[in-house]
Design an enzyme around this catalytic site. Structure first.
Site, mmCIF file in Angstrom:
data_model
loop_
_atom_site.group_PDB
_atom_site.id
_atom_site.type_symbol
_atom_site.label_atom_id
_atom_site.label_comp_id
_atom_site.label_asym_id
_atom_site.label_seq_id
_atom_site.Cartn_x
_atom_site.Cartn_y
_atom_site.Cartn_z
ATOM 1 N N ASP A 409 0.788 -1.246 0.000
ATOM 2 C CA ASP A 409 0.000 0.000 0.000
ATOM 3 C C ASP A 409 0.818 1.293 0.000
ATOM 4 O OD1 ASP A 409 -1.962 -1.898 0.367
ATOM 5 O OD2 ASP A 409 -2.640 -1.213 2.310
ATOM 6 N N HIS A 413 -0.812 5.187 1.031
ATOM 7 C CA HIS A 413 -0.426 6.015 2.179
ATOM 8 C C HIS A 413 0.302 7.279 1.721
ATOM 9 C CE1 HIS A 413 -0.494 2.466 5.261
ATOM 10 N NE2 HIS A 413 -1.140 2.115 4.176
ATOM 11 N N GLU A 485 -6.965 -3.599 -3.874
ATOM 12 C CA GLU A 485 -8.364 -3.386 -3.525
ATOM 13 C C GLU A 485 -8.828 -2.042 -4.103
ATOM 14 O OE1 GLU A 485 -10.312 -4.669 0.551
ATOM 15 O OE2 GLU A 485 -9.429 -2.689 0.774
ATOM 16 N N GLU A 489 -7.814 4.981 -4.584
ATOM 17 C CA GLU A 489 -6.651 5.445 -3.821
ATOM 18 C C GLU A 489 -5.377 5.364 -4.666
ATOM 19 O OE1 GLU A 489 -7.459 5.037 0.865
ATOM 20 O OE2 GLU A 489 -7.432 3.102 -0.148
#
Length: 651
Positions: A409, A413, A485, A489
């Site tokens: 990720d 972030h 996922e 983002e």
């Protein structure tokens, strides 16, 4: 690019890369979210998907599967079966690990020294290509039964038929002498090139095509971002003839015919990503529509709604308090930063500069400690094993910060922090210059174009230049490969990077960010957004799902990491947040948006997710959405009432 590095740390949770990478690669940054990751992390035993084959390696052999589908309403995946396993007939036990001796954007070279085999595994090649480096008796075993093995062309071509209806073709660079028993083919000692291909649908009409392109093989492939919104594939190839590769459906949409390429429309392999079609040519150019990256809404906010937005802004800004952020998780903290940065841009857009000084102060007070290394309880650090950023918490706990310390990720972030930094550098250029080295260190962690630009980070950590989207999963072995996922983002990460380029007047960063952004959006629309009609998925799965939960290299799942498939609002929300000007481009298909919202509406329960659902509803029914939003009593931690009103009033 930045030469600033965050303070060094030795992580206690990262696997050792030296097991399966050859020693000459260990002094450079190594990929952590790549298409071959399973091959290089303990135990290195899970398969990876090299379209059209699932490939599994061991220290003595390589197994290939032309997978069949398993599908239900909940999940769709490809089943690995060892259709063929290639090795030497004599195994030299445990003397040497298999290693990756080189890798490129589009392929790897896998050496199995105990069998004298070197495989050139290039994505989208219909052939599995091996170089037998010295005279060796080769073994090809199968879990099925061999029905027949026939030889052609002076023993340089064989057709192998199995009892599972598969037909495989074997081509060699010089004559090879093969025999078989029920489940194994063996050769007399041979050295040279072996190429093996499954015959699609066992259809004899494709044999001539495979024959024609059996000579020329790719050893590696590079994907170059030379011009904005354009990607160029070039393969390094050997032996004479033309190169045949396979394109997935998004390639086929973006392929430019200016280049000398021929598409073989009826030469097809099945794939979880949609049919793969043959393309003949040494290089391809992929072109996507240009996307304008701007700070504000595309259509601007209607003047008469300024008042309502300003009222919400005053309240939202008043509540900002940097000592009450309430989390030290790099993800949730980043979301708070991004949320506040949105308020500053909304204030600019509705000509209400009065609140900007307070937002600016909040952004400085929240971002600076992470950049200075003075934040209590967490922070960014640099580790040299794989080379990249980890968090303080993530350096000793592989589950902290959602696995940021094992390279999960990163774009999610860091994208939130970079969005905040970009906005702050825009409204306070002096601050921007002061923290530019740290800002570039963050963005380069996942946006580095390669070694000649920066040798502290790998090339494009998360972005997959063949699939044309990112992978969020880092250094964990998964039987279905990498996964991602939240596409929204990922979109935020490249959008934020492009905005940072705008803030710093860095056209290369604007171009790179915008191009990856455009591709990520197209990939999300192709593989995550499941339209009722035109979708790539099996009917059972497509009937029950309007959006994919987690997309894996080898699987499509309806559930999320943190919620069941039944939580439709969670599934919609995680593919929408954060709500930004670019969200409009991601959800530009209003017919699809309506299908998705109507599929979700009956199951709404949480205030935060309602906000995301109503935001999408605003794309096709502004009035109803506005009424719904005004009734909300809570918002996602990265969202605000101001942001929702801004969104609806700029439809």
């Amino acid at each position: 690019m930045s030469s600033f590095l965050f303070p060094p740390i030795q992580s206690t949770v990262l696997p050792d890369p030296s097991t399966y990478f050859s020693p000459n690669l260990l002094s450079s940054p190594l990929p952590t979210n790549s298409f071959f990751q399973n091959f290089v992390i303990p135990n290195g035993s899970q398969p990876e998907y090299f379209h059209p084959y699932l490939i599994q390696s061991s220290n003595s052999s390589l197994s290939a599967s032309y997978p069949f589908f398993f599908f239900s309403a909940a999940v769709l995946y490809q089943v690995f079966v060892s259709d063929l396993t290639i090795s030497a007939t004599k195994k030299y036990p445990h003397s040497q690990n298999r290693v990756i001796s080189s890798y490129s954007d589009l392929g790897i070279t896998l050496d199995i020294p105990t069998s004298n085999l070197r495989f050139f595994l290039v994505r989208g090649s219909p052939f599995i290509t091996a170089s037998v480096t010295k005279p060796t008796s080769i073994s090809i075993t199968t879990v099925h039964t061999i029905v027949s093995l026939s030889t052609y062309d002076d023993n340089t071509k064989y057709i192998l038929q199995l009892n599972n209806t598969q037909t495989w073709l074997i081509y060699t660079s010089s004559p090879i002498y093969l025999n078989h028993v029920p489940s194994e083919v063996t050769s007399k000692p041979f050295s040279g090139i072996i190429r093996i291909s499954v015959l699609p649908d066992s259809n004899p009409k494709y044999v001539a095509t495979l024959d024609k392109f059996s000579s020329c093989y790719p050893v590696s492939g590079d994907a170059a971002l030379k011009k904005p919104f354009q990607l160029e594939y070039k393969w390094q190839k050997k032996r004479s003839g033309d190169l045949l590769m396979l394109a997935h459906p998004l390639h086929a949409k973006l392929l430019s015919y200016d280049r000398d390429v021929t598409v073989l429309h009826d030469f097809k392999y099945r794939s979880i990503d949609g049919d793969l079609v043959g393309v003949v040519g040494d290089s391809w150019v992929l072109e996507t529509d240009s996307i304008p990256v701007t700070w504000y809404s595309n259509k601007s906010v209607e003047k008469e709604s300024y008042g309502e937005i300003v009222k919400a802004l005053v309240k939202d800004v008043q509540a900002l308090n940097s000592s009450a952020v309430g989390t030290n998780s790099s993800y949730f903290y980043g979301k708070r930063v991004g949320r506040a940065a949105r308020l500053a841009l909304i204030a600019e857009e509705v000509s209400f500069p009065k609140v900007i000084p307070k937002i600016k102060r909040f952004l400085k007070e929240t971002i600076e400690p992470w950049l200075d290394g003075t934040f209590k309880g967490n922070g960014f650090l640099y580790e040299r094993k794989w080379r990249g950023l980890v968090t303080k918490q993530g350096s000793t706990d592989s589950t902290a910060d959602f696995g940021f310390g094992i390279y999960n990720d990163h774009h999610f972030h860091l994208g939130y922090f970079i969005y905040g930094i970009a906005v702050l550098a825009k409204i306070d250029p002096t601050w921007g210059q002061k923290y530019k080295p740290q800002a570039y260190s963050l963005v380069t962690d996942f946006m580095n174009l390669g070694q000649r630009y920066n040798s502290d980070y790998p090339r494009l950590r998360c972005f997959d230049l063949y699939k044309l989207h990112s992978w969020a999963a880092g250094l964990t072995e998964f039987e279905d490969g990498r996964n991602q996922e939240s596409t929204s983002e990922a979109v935020n990460a490249y959008y934020a990077a492009a905005l940072m380029g705008l803030a710093y007047g860095d056209t290369r960063l604007v171009d790179t960010g915008s191009t990856l952004l455009a591709l990520e959006i197209r990939a999300a629309q192709t593989w995550w957004h499941v339209k009722a009609e035109d979708n790539l998925y099996k009917e059972e799965f497509a009937k029950d799902n309007r959006i994919v939960g987690i997309l894996w290299a080898n699987k499509r799942d309806s559930k999320l990491w943190w919620a069941t498939a039944e939580c439709r609002e969670c599934r919609l929300g995680i593919q929408v947040l954060p709500l930004l000007p670019i969200t409009e481009t991601l959800f530009s298909d209003a017919d699809y948006v309506k299908e998705l919202v109507e599929w979700t509406l009956p199951f709404l329960s949480s205030q935060g997710w309602k906000g995301m659902t109503y935001a999408l509803q605003g794309i096709y029914d502004k009035e109803t959405a506005l009424e719904n939003i005004r009734k909300l009593t809570g918002f996602d931690d990265g969202n605000s009432f101001s942001n929702l009103l801004w969104w609806i009033h700029s439809r």
